[in-house]
Design a protein around this motif. Structure first.
Motif, PDB file in Angstrom:
ATOM      1  N   HIS A  48      10.964  -1.101   5.439  1.00 31.89           N
ATOM      2  CA  HIS A  48       9.716  -1.856   5.613  1.00 31.89           C
ATOM      3  C   HIS A  48       9.768  -3.168   4.819  1.00 31.89           C
ATOM      4  O   HIS A  48       9.436  -4.243   5.347  1.00 31.89           O
ATOM      5  CB  HIS A  48       8.544  -0.975   5.160  1.00 31.89           C
ATOM      6  CG  HIS A  48       7.238  -1.681   5.094  1.00 31.89           C
ATOM      7  ND1 HIS A  48       6.650  -2.283   6.188  1.00 31.89           N
ATOM      8  CD2 HIS A  48       6.379  -1.884   4.047  1.00 31.89           C
ATOM      9  CE1 HIS A  48       5.496  -2.822   5.827  1.00 31.89           C
ATOM     10  NE2 HIS A  48       5.306  -2.609   4.546  1.00 31.89           N
ATOM     11  N   ARG A  67       3.778   4.096   4.378  1.00 37.02           N
ATOM     12  CA  ARG A  67       4.831   4.912   4.996  1.00 37.02           C
ATOM     13  C   ARG A  67       5.306   6.014   4.038  1.00 37.02           C
ATOM     14  O   ARG A  67       5.435   7.167   4.456  1.00 37.02           O
ATOM     15  CB  ARG A  67       5.961   3.990   5.484  1.00 37.02           C
ATOM     16  CG  ARG A  67       5.463   3.071   6.617  1.00 37.02           C
ATOM     17  CD  ARG A  67       6.144   1.711   6.664  1.00 37.02           C
ATOM     18  NE  ARG A  67       5.424   0.788   7.523  1.00 37.02           N
ATOM     19  CZ  ARG A  67       4.373   0.072   7.107  1.00 37.02           C
ATOM     20  NH1 ARG A  67       3.911   0.156   5.860  1.00 37.02           N
ATOM     21  NH2 ARG A  67       3.750  -0.742   7.952  1.00 37.02           N
ATOM     22  N   LYS A  75       0.826  -1.222   0.000  1.00 37.10           N
ATOM     23  CA  LYS A  75       0.000   0.000   0.000  1.00 37.10           C
ATOM     24  C   LYS A  75       0.855   1.264   0.000  1.00 37.10           C
ATOM     25  O   LYS A  75       0.357   2.343  -0.236  1.00 37.10           O
ATOM     26  CB  LYS A  75      -0.910  -0.003   1.250  1.00 37.10           C
ATOM     27  CG  LYS A  75      -1.874  -1.178   1.287  1.00 37.10           C
ATOM     28  CD  LYS A  75      -2.723  -1.201   2.537  1.00 37.10           C
ATOM     29  CE  LYS A  75      -1.968  -1.605   3.792  1.00 37.10           C
ATOM     30  NZ  LYS A  75      -1.430  -2.987   3.793  1.00 37.10           N
TER      31      LYS A  75
END
Ligand code: GRG
Length: 297
Positions: free
Chosen positions: A80, A51, A48
């Protein structure tokens, strides 16, 4: 901000980050090709990009130039991506599905996945440190902030607490600490780094932004726990119901589904309240908090 305008901005930012990551990652056919291919597999084509979106939206508070935000967003997303690859390994969460595809160690192999995580992590710092895109002191502060958020007093530390707590009921303060580190630290770093990429904030504004970032990080995790037990594997693109099956301490386990939903609503309200000081400059952060709260995967 209208929902269509937010959706257009979000899609454009996600595409921008995807393209930038594609440029920063080594070509798949460059030596060592298997490792580079696996790094691209793990970091591109899914996710998505929450961050990076937070970094871009926070940068609007300080007038940060888009090129700097792109660098910051890519660095955080690489950390991430590394964390997901390592989290999926058999010695951790042992999962076979991520972003609707086989996890990195299934598609490639375990040693490669281990090196992918290591290499994505170091590439993040290389990116953040190698281009002089801010005043040297400011850039050093950014590198240190990301390092701390990723390490044993941040994400990796939260993962250690998580591993040690399986099957052991946690009280809410312990659960909160675990998530503030495991998920929250990197989300907070994304927000603060986005803001740091621009002009300095006044201390009151910086504190307000930090309050927002902490509430948003916790909100992300509470919603993640809810989705783990309410959404399907197909929707999530990762194995649903794993938390309960693994007797993981979660907000749903601690509070029950309804109270976990109430808690998410409370955190959203607190996050939005923290942004009040910024007025309309924080419209995109507000919309992102809503997205984090109401997302379906
Ligand atoms: C291995 C050092 C190390 C840390 C792992 C982040 C993490 C710590 C583990 C991931 C496990 C997990 C499911 C945590 C819950 C919150 C979370 C980070 C979910 C995944 O993030 P999303 O939803 O993923 O932003 P996408 O795929 O959209 O990027």
């Amino acid at each position: 901000m209208s929902q269509p305008a937010f959706a257009v901005w979000m899609a454009a930012t996600q595409q921008r980050v995807e393209a930038a990551l594609g440029r920063h990652l080594p070509p798949a056919d460059s030596t060592p090709a298997r490792l580079h291919d696996a790094m691209r597999y793990a970091a591109l084509g899914g996710g998505k990009r929450v961050r990076p979106l937070l970094a871009f939206a926070a940068g609007e508070l300080t007038g940060a130039p888009a090129e700097r935000l792109e660098t910051v967003a890519c660095a955080v997303e690489l950390i991430h991506a590394y964390s997901l690859v390592h989290d999926d390994l058999p010695c951790m969460d042992d999962d076979v599905l991520r972003r609707g595809r086989p996890t990195c160690h299934i598609e490639f192999d375990e040693p490669t996945a281990l090196l992918v995580g290591d290499s994505l992590q170091t590439l993040a710092f290389e990116l953040l440190a190698s281009q002089p895109f801010a005043a040297p002191q400011q850039q050093l502060e950014m590198v240190a902030l990301l390092a701390r958020a990723s390490g044993s007093r941040g994400m990796a530390g939260g993962q250690a607490i998580d591993l040690a707590s399986v099957g052991r009921p946690l009280e809410q303060p312990e659960l909160e600490l675990m998530h503030a580190l495991k998920t929250g630290a990197l989300i907070r770093a994304a927000v603060l780094l986005g803001a740091l990429a621009g002009d300095a904030l006044a201390a009151t504004e910086r504190n307000a932004l930090d309050r927002f970032a902490k509430r948003a990080g916790l909100l992300f995790q509470v919603v993640d726990d809810i989705l783990d037990c309410t959404a399907s594997t197909a929707t999530l693109g990762k194995t649903a119901g794993k938390d309960e099956a693994a007797a993981k301490p979660t907000y749903v386990a601690l509070l029950g589904l309804e109270r976990a939903r109430d808690y998410a609503a409370e955190l959203r309200a607190e996050a939005l309240a923290a942004l009040a000081i910024f007025g309309a400059r924080a419209d995109r952060l507000t919309a992102l908090a809503d997205y984090i709260c109401h997302r379906s995967f």
